[in-house]
Scaffold this active site. Structure first.
Site, mmCIF file in Angstrom:
data_model
loop_
_atom_site.group_PDB
_atom_site.id
_atom_site.type_symbol
_atom_site.label_atom_id
_atom_site.label_comp_id
_atom_site.label_asym_id
_atom_site.label_seq_id
_atom_site.Cartn_x
_atom_site.Cartn_y
_atom_site.Cartn_z
ATOM 1 N N HIS A 1 -4.923 -1.937 -0.572
ATOM 2 C CA HIS A 1 -4.264 -1.180 0.492
ATOM 3 C C HIS A 1 -4.978 0.146 0.683
ATOM 4 O O HIS A 1 -5.294 0.814 -0.293
ATOM 5 C CB HIS A 1 -2.797 -0.896 0.137
ATOM 6 C CG HIS A 1 -1.905 -2.095 0.244
ATOM 7 N ND1 HIS A 1 -0.543 -2.001 0.379
ATOM 8 C CD2 HIS A 1 -2.185 -3.430 0.246
ATOM 9 C CE1 HIS A 1 -0.026 -3.209 0.460
ATOM 10 N NE2 HIS A 1 -0.985 -4.097 0.369
ATOM 11 N N TYR B 1 7.404 4.338 2.229
ATOM 12 C CA TYR B 1 8.275 5.242 1.472
ATOM 13 C C TYR B 1 9.141 5.963 2.500
ATOM 14 O O TYR B 1 8.620 6.704 3.336
ATOM 15 C CB TYR B 1 7.454 6.269 0.695
ATOM 16 C CG TYR B 1 6.718 5.715 -0.509
ATOM 17 C CD1 TYR B 1 5.507 5.043 -0.366
ATOM 18 C CD2 TYR B 1 7.240 5.883 -1.799
ATOM 19 C CE1 TYR B 1 4.834 4.543 -1.486
ATOM 20 C CE2 TYR B 1 6.565 5.394 -2.920
ATOM 21 C CZ TYR B 1 5.369 4.727 -2.755
ATOM 22 O OH TYR B 1 4.711 4.245 -3.851
ATOM 23 N N PRO C 1 9.391 6.050 -10.956
ATOM 24 C CA PRO C 1 8.457 5.116 -10.328
ATOM 25 C C PRO C 1 7.925 5.529 -8.953
ATOM 26 O O PRO C 1 7.033 4.880 -8.427
ATOM 27 C CB PRO C 1 9.279 3.821 -10.211
ATOM 28 C CG PRO C 1 10.701 4.266 -10.245
ATOM 29 C CD PRO C 1 10.744 5.501 -11.081
ATOM 30 N N LYS D 1 2.839 5.593 -11.079
ATOM 31 C CA LYS D 1 1.846 6.050 -12.052
ATOM 32 C C LYS D 1 1.984 5.425 -13.452
ATOM 33 O O LYS D 1 1.062 5.531 -14.265
ATOM 34 C CB LYS D 1 1.937 7.581 -12.203
ATOM 35 C CG LYS D 1 1.395 8.331 -11.022
ATOM 36 C CD LYS D 1 -0.124 8.336 -11.029
ATOM 37 C CE LYS D 1 -0.718 8.580 -9.666
ATOM 38 N NZ LYS D 1 -1.199 7.392 -8.969
ATOM 39 N N TYR E 1 -2.211 9.908 -5.499
ATOM 40 C CA TYR E 1 -1.712 8.532 -5.391
ATOM 41 C C TYR E 1 -2.802 7.524 -5.779
ATOM 42 O O TYR E 1 -2.536 6.602 -6.552
ATOM 43 C CB TYR E 1 -1.201 8.253 -3.976
ATOM 44 C CG TYR E 1 -0.305 7.034 -3.902
ATOM 45 C CD1 TYR E 1 1.073 7.155 -4.010
ATOM 46 C CD2 TYR E 1 -0.845 5.757 -3.744
ATOM 47 C CE1 TYR E 1 1.898 6.039 -3.954
ATOM 48 C CE2 TYR E 1 -0.032 4.635 -3.688
ATOM 49 C CZ TYR E 1 1.341 4.786 -3.804
ATOM 50 O OH TYR E 1 2.155 3.674 -3.759
HETATM 51 C C1 PHB Z 1 6.415 -1.892 -6.781
HETATM 52 O O1 PHB Z 1 5.731 -2.615 -6.039
HETATM 53 O O2 PHB Z 1 7.192 -2.373 -7.624
HETATM 54 C C2 PHB Z 1 6.324 -0.425 -6.623
HETATM 55 C C3 PHB Z 1 5.441 0.108 -5.688
HETATM 56 C C4 PHB Z 1 5.342 1.476 -5.529
HETATM 57 C C5 PHB Z 1 6.132 2.311 -6.290
HETATM 58 C C6 PHB Z 1 7.002 1.792 -7.243
HETATM 59 C C7 PHB Z 1 7.099 0.420 -7.400
HETATM 60 O O3 PHB Z 1 6.032 3.661 -6.118
#
Ligand code: PHB
Length: 375
Positions: free
Chosen positions: A56, A185, A277, A281, A369
């Site tokens: 991505h 997000y 989460p 990281k 990120y």
């Molecule tokens: C996930 O795909 O489980 C996932 C992706 C991004 C995050 C946290 C979890 O920030």
């Protein structure tokens, strides 16, 4: 039994007493930094990830009824992330270890570590009805937040830093086509939501919930209602529904222990630190720890050099605290703090607006990120 480096724990947090099957099936995060991808490739365990993972080049930030894309390559000199679930990484590592005739013991009970401040630290454990002892040169404590290695360090030698957030994440796995080409997000008055993916047929979604919430409070209808409300604020975008086949509540905390070494015990991964989460990281930090530690161990065995082992804690902690800050910042930016004042909420919106309108601020998000370069 004797070995050079005894490793307690073999993957996601706290898995000592578990079976290979359980460990490989545990649902965890799925975002790999470029540095983690490179490390897996260099270690010879990257081929399935390269075939099945999804690269991505950005994420979407959604707030105030609009969606904004953060483009990673243009902000980070060409870097990107790979979406490949943690339990898939574990499967590849376990398979490689077994192939190399490495010894892995699953379903071990009552593990304990001893003589950490001597030249011969030991791991004692039970397998079935047999008590075993493994004498080591060094022990790597990789047994997760709830593991036994960190508490084996005398408390006066341990400094712990914690922040518990006033919310959790409700996570689901859904059989549905994906609704987006990149992760979303979303900051919304009703709380945070995240759209991630596992495969073209399986989607991973999260929504901010009460920290003490339970799966039984969330029938499918309520989950979809919240997800639609929080995510469909941007014009014309619709979330595809599907069969929900897994639900769980995830606690949100930040935690670091210092230092990462006591005698001949070295802590790595969730045994040493936890990030919420939001910044994706956790696994990446564990990989970075182990990279530094394995290099230090290799130079000890090559030349008897002690200095890299002495530097392990400080070297690893520098990256840990950067990631702690980033994860705390992403979490603070995107969630609703229902105990805060409207003033605080306006500040969040001002900062979100700054992230999507200032190249400098967007670059700060992007470079953290995708992951800062490994030392
Ligand atoms: C996930 O795909 O489980 C996932 C992706 C991004 C995050 C946290 C979890 O920030």
């Amino acid at each position: 039994m004797r070995t050079s480096v005894g490793i307690v724990g073999a993957g996601p947090a706290g898995l000592l007493p578990r079976s290979r099957q359980e460990i490989e099936a545990t649902i965890r995060a799925g975002v790999l930094e470029q540095g983690t991808v490179d490390l897996l490739k260099q270690s010879g365990v990257g081929s399935r990830m390269q075939r099945e993972g999804f690269v991505h080049h950005g994420i979407y930030l959604r707030f105030a009824r609009a969606s904004h894309r953060i483009d990673f390559p243009s902000l980070t000199g060409g870097r990107a992330i790979t979406v490949y679930a943690q339990h898939e990484v574990i499967k590849d590592l376990v398979a490689a270890r077994l192939e190399a005739q490495g010894k892995l013991l699953f379903e071990v009970k009552d593990a304990a570590v001893y003589d950490l401040d001597t030249q011969a630290p030991k791991v004692r454990f039970r397998q079935g009805s047999k008590i075993e002892e493994l004498e080591c040169d060094f022990i790597a404590g990789c047994d997760g937040f709830h593991g036994i290695t960190r508490p084996s360090i005398p408390s006066r030698m341990r400094h712990e830093f914690t922040r518990v957030y006033p919310f959790g994440w409700f996570g689901i796995l859904v059989e549905a086509p994906s609704s987006t080409d990149e992760l979303i997000y979303a900051h919304h008055e009703r709380g945070f939501a995240l759209v991630s993916t596992r495969s073209p047929q399986i989607q991973r979604l999260y929504l901010q919930c009460d920290p003490d919430d339970e799966v039984k409070n969330w029938p499918d209808g309520r989950i979809w209602e919240e997800l639609h409300a929080r995510l469909e604020s941007a014009e014309g975008w619709r979330l595809a529904e599907g069969r929900i086949f897994q639900k769980s509540v995830i606690a949100m905390r930040s935690f670091v222990v210092e230092p990462l070494r006591y005698g001949r015990l070295f802590l790595a991964g969730d045994a040493a630190h936890i990030v919420p989460p939001t910044g994706a990281k956790g696994l990446n930090l564990a990989a970075a720890d182990v990279r530094v530690l394995s290099k230090a161990l290799a130079s000890f065995y090559k030349t008897r050099a002690e200095q890299p082992l002495k530097n392990y804690s400080a070297t690893a902690l520098r990256r840990v605290w950067r990631a702690e800050h980033f994860s705390w910042w992403m979490t603070s930016l995107l969630h609703r703090f229902h105990d805060e004042t409207p003033f605080h909420h306006r500040l969040q919106l001002a900062e979100l607006d700054y992230v999507v309108s200032s190249r400098a601020k967007a670059q700060t998000l992007a470079e953290n990120y995708v992951g800062l370069p490994l030392d």
